[in-house]
Design an enzyme around this catalytic site. Structure first.
Site, PDB file in Angstrom:
ATOM      1  N   ASN A 234      48.435  48.360  42.955  1.00  0.00           N
ATOM      2  CA  ASN A 234      49.243  47.438  42.149  1.00  0.00           C
ATOM      3  C   ASN A 234      48.761  47.506  40.694  1.00  0.00           C
ATOM      4  O   ASN A 234      47.584  47.259  40.416  1.00  0.00           O
ATOM      5  CB  ASN A 234      49.079  46.014  42.720  1.00  0.00           C
TER       6      ASN A 234
ATOM      7  N   ASP B 200      50.071  45.780  38.072  1.00  0.00           N
ATOM      8  CA  ASP B 200      50.503  44.623  37.264  1.00  0.00           C
ATOM      9  C   ASP B 200      49.506  44.273  36.165  1.00  0.00           C
ATOM     10  O   ASP B 200      49.888  43.922  35.045  1.00  0.00           O
ATOM     11  CB  ASP B 200      50.632  43.361  38.139  1.00  0.00           C
ATOM     12  N   HIS B 201      48.200  44.337  36.514  1.00  0.00           N
ATOM     13  CA  HIS B 201      47.217  43.829  35.550  1.00  0.00           C
ATOM     14  C   HIS B 201      46.950  44.775  34.391  1.00  0.00           C
ATOM     15  O   HIS B 201      46.355  44.373  33.394  1.00  0.00           O
ATOM     16  CB  HIS B 201      45.944  43.399  36.264  1.00  0.00           C
TER      17      HIS B 201
ATOM     18  N   ARG C 199      48.734  41.498  23.867  1.00  0.00           N
ATOM     19  CA  ARG C 199      49.020  41.818  22.463  1.00  0.00           C
ATOM     20  C   ARG C 199      50.502  42.136  22.229  1.00  0.00           C
ATOM     21  O   ARG C 199      50.881  42.520  21.139  1.00  0.00           O
ATOM     22  CB  ARG C 199      48.189  43.038  22.034  1.00  0.00           C
TER      23      ARG C 199
ATOM     24  N   HIS D 230      55.070  43.885  40.476  1.00  0.00           N
ATOM     25  CA  HIS D 230      55.799  42.637  40.706  1.00  0.00           C
ATOM     26  C   HIS D 230      56.577  42.310  39.437  1.00  0.00           C
ATOM     27  O   HIS D 230      55.983  42.006  38.410  1.00  0.00           O
ATOM     28  CB  HIS D 230      54.777  41.532  41.028  1.00  0.00           C
TER      29      HIS D 230
ATOM     30  N   ARG E  10      58.215  39.724  37.721  1.00  0.00           N
ATOM     31  CA  ARG E  10      58.309  38.266  37.850  1.00  0.00           C
ATOM     32  C   ARG E  10      59.451  37.741  37.006  1.00  0.00           C
ATOM     33  O   ARG E  10      59.815  38.327  35.983  1.00  0.00           O
ATOM     34  CB  ARG E  10      56.998  37.605  37.405  1.00  0.00           C
TER      35      ARG E  10
ATOM     36  N   ARG F 102      55.865  38.033  32.923  1.00  0.00           N
ATOM     37  CA  ARG F 102      54.561  37.842  32.270  1.00  0.00           C
ATOM     38  C   ARG F 102      53.747  39.135  32.188  1.00  0.00           C
ATOM     39  O   ARG F 102      52.886  39.260  31.351  1.00  0.00           O
ATOM     40  CB  ARG F 102      53.746  36.753  32.967  1.00  0.00           C
TER      41      ARG F 102
ATOM     42  N   GLU G  43      57.735  44.270  44.139  1.00  0.00           N
ATOM     43  CA  GLU G  43      57.620  42.903  44.649  1.00  0.00           C
ATOM     44  C   GLU G  43      58.565  42.023  43.852  1.00  0.00           C
ATOM     45  O   GLU G  43      58.643  42.146  42.619  1.00  0.00           O
ATOM     46  CB  GLU G  43      56.206  42.362  44.447  1.00  0.00           C
TER      47      GLU G  43
ATOM     48  N   THR H 129      48.625  33.625  40.352  1.00  0.00           N
ATOM     49  CA  THR H 129      49.050  34.800  41.124  1.00  0.00           C
ATOM     50  C   THR H 129      49.801  34.282  42.344  1.00  0.00           C
ATOM     51  O   THR H 129      49.881  33.062  42.549  1.00  0.00           O
ATOM     52  CB  THR H 129      47.828  35.655  41.539  1.00  0.00           C
ATOM     53  N   THR H 130      50.390  35.185  43.124  1.00  0.00           N
ATOM     54  CA  THR H 130      51.130  34.760  44.307  1.00  0.00           C
ATOM     55  C   THR H 130      50.183  33.970  45.220  1.00  0.00           C
ATOM     56  O   THR H 130      49.180  34.504  45.683  1.00  0.00           O
ATOM     57  CB  THR H 130      51.676  35.993  45.060  1.00  0.00           C
TER      58      THR H 130
ATOM     59  N   GLU I 137      54.193  42.251  55.160  1.00  0.00           N
ATOM     60  CA  GLU I 137      52.887  42.418  54.503  1.00  0.00           C
ATOM     61  C   GLU I 137      52.110  41.135  54.784  1.00  0.00           C
ATOM     62  O   GLU I 137      52.527  40.042  54.395  1.00  0.00           O
ATOM     63  CB  GLU I 137      53.040  42.623  52.987  1.00  0.00           C
TER      64      GLU I 137
ATOM     65  N   HIS J 109      46.214  41.283  49.175  1.00  0.00           N
ATOM     66  CA  HIS J 109      45.885  40.142  48.313  1.00  0.00           C
ATOM     67  C   HIS J 109      44.406  39.790  48.436  1.00  0.00           C
ATOM     68  O   HIS J 109      43.920  39.479  49.518  1.00  0.00           O
ATOM     69  CB  HIS J 109      46.725  38.894  48.598  1.00  0.00           C
ATOM     70  N   GLY J 110      43.727  39.895  47.311  1.00  0.00           N
ATOM     71  CA  GLY J 110      42.318  39.508  47.262  1.00  0.00           C
ATOM     72  C   GLY J 110      41.375  40.523  47.879  1.00  0.00           C
ATOM     73  O   GLY J 110      40.178  40.260  48.026  1.00  0.00           O
TER      74      GLY J 110
ATOM     75  N   GLY K 210      45.327  45.421  43.922  1.00  0.00           N
ATOM     76  CA  GLY K 210      45.481  45.489  42.478  1.00  0.00           C
ATOM     77  C   GLY K 210      44.258  45.065  41.700  1.00  0.00           C
ATOM     78  O   GLY K 210      43.540  45.866  41.121  1.00  0.00           O
TER      79      GLY K 210
HETATM   80  N1  PXP Z   1      50.386  41.926  47.781  1.00  0.00           N
HETATM   81  C1  PXP Z   1      51.170  41.017  47.155  1.00  0.00           C
HETATM   82  C2  PXP Z   1      52.429  40.591  47.823  1.00  0.00           C
HETATM   83  C3  PXP Z   1      50.808  40.502  45.900  1.00  0.00           C
HETATM   84  O1  PXP Z   1      51.602  39.595  45.302  1.00  0.00           O
HETATM   85  C4  PXP Z   1      49.636  40.970  45.288  1.00  0.00           C
HETATM   86  C5  PXP Z   1      49.250  40.448  43.935  1.00  0.00           C
HETATM   87  O2  PXP Z   1      50.168  40.832  42.975  1.00  0.00           O
HETATM   88  C6  PXP Z   1      48.862  41.924  45.960  1.00  0.00           C
HETATM   89  C7  PXP Z   1      49.248  42.366  47.217  1.00  0.00           C
HETATM   90  C8  PXP Z   1      47.605  42.474  45.370  1.00  0.00           C
HETATM   91  O3  PXP Z   1      46.663  41.448  45.276  1.00  0.00           O
HETATM   92  P1  PXP Z   1      45.336  41.701  44.435  1.00  0.00           P
HETATM   93  O4  PXP Z   1      45.749  41.890  43.012  1.00  0.00           O
HETATM   94  O5  PXP Z   1      44.541  40.457  44.663  1.00  0.00           O
HETATM   95  O6  PXP Z   1      44.690  42.935  44.998  1.00  0.00           O
END
Ligand code: PXP
Length: 237
Positions: A8, A10-11, A19, A44, A46, A50, A71, A101-102, A152, A192-193, A214
């Site tokens: 992922n 996103d970050h 910026r 994702h 959103r 963001r 996502e 976050t989600t 998931e 996630h996490g 991610g």
């Molecule tokens: N799965 C889903 C559905 C998520 O929303 C996220 C966070 O964007 C992740 C996985 C990845 O989570 P993490 O960034 O904590 O690894």
């Protein structure tokens, strides 16, 4: 079978949006993740934009060579974007504007008809649909009624468990939900996490095909690249 990793990015976009400029670029990060062996790229889009922007999604659709997993919340706007962009996978997630976050899985049980209708629209455009849910038997049975191809499983409670006993309890829920999902002919991923400390136990659960990760990967990328970035700058001085 070896568990596949989807990254992922996103970050990377979160950092760019700090910026509102053009670096770092999540599309370049995605290419590098693929070159390093990632099986897929996750973003994702959103409602508040963001981090990932629609332009990123379009560029990723053109450049990702593995699988692009988008996502999104179950809204008309997102369904329209997904049906136009045609990612390889759509993952339906809950979305609250104020959340960092989600926070939890989608409440499929409390909203089965609306989610099933969204999935039908996505499937009519040929899309493969996954739903992000807590590892809970009732959410799982409801998910099986929606027509989704995959679930998931949310690993956040496992990742946030305070001690070994808590982790084991959460791991058991994930294991049990995986079995339930397979018995409903749903394919299974998780995420996630997850990080470099807690990922192994989840990757050893039979039936979980892939993990979506991610934050921990982007965090490690920032720090493992720090020394080189500083040396490159010093060389210019
Ligand atoms: N799965 C889903 C559905 C998520 O929303 C996220 C966070 O964007 C992740 C996985 C990845 O989570 P993490 O960034 O904590 O690894």
């Amino acid at each position: 079978m070896k568990t596949r990793l989807n990254v992922n990015v996103d970050h990377v976009a979160t950092l760019r949006q700090a910026r509102r400029g053009d670096e770092p670029d999540p599309v370049t990060a995605a290419t590098q993740a693929e070159l390093a062996g990632a099986s897929g790229i996750v973003v994702h889009l959103r409602e508040d934009r963001r981090h990932i922007q629609e332009r990123d999604l379009l560029l990723l659709r053109q450049t990702v060579r593995t699988k692009l997993n988008m996502e999104m919340a179950v809204t008309d706007e997102m369904i329209e974007i997904a049906c136009e962009t045609l990612p390889d996978v759509v993952t339906l997630v809950p979305e609250k504007r104020q959340e960092i976050t989600t926070e939890g899985g989608l409440d499929v049980l409390g909203d089965t008809e609306r989610i099933a209708a969204g999935i039908e629209k996505l499937k009519s455009s040929g899309l493969f649909v996954s739903i992000f849910i807590d590892p809970d038997p009732d959410q799982l049975s409801a998910s099986a009624q929606t027509g989704a191809h995959m679930v998931e499983l949310h690993t956040g409670s496992y990742a946030n468990a305070r001690d070994e006993t808590g982790m084991m309890m959460e791991l058991d829920k994930i294991r049990k939900s995986t079995e339930d999902a397979l018995s409903h002919r749903l394919r299974v991923s998780a995420g996630h996490g997850l990080n470099y400390v807690n990922v192994t136990a989840v990757s050893q659960i039979d039936g979980i095909e892939e993990l979506n990760i991610g934050h921990s990967i982007i965090s490690r990328a920032v720090l493992s690249g720090m020394g080189k970035a500083v040396r490159d700058m010093i060389n210019l001085l």
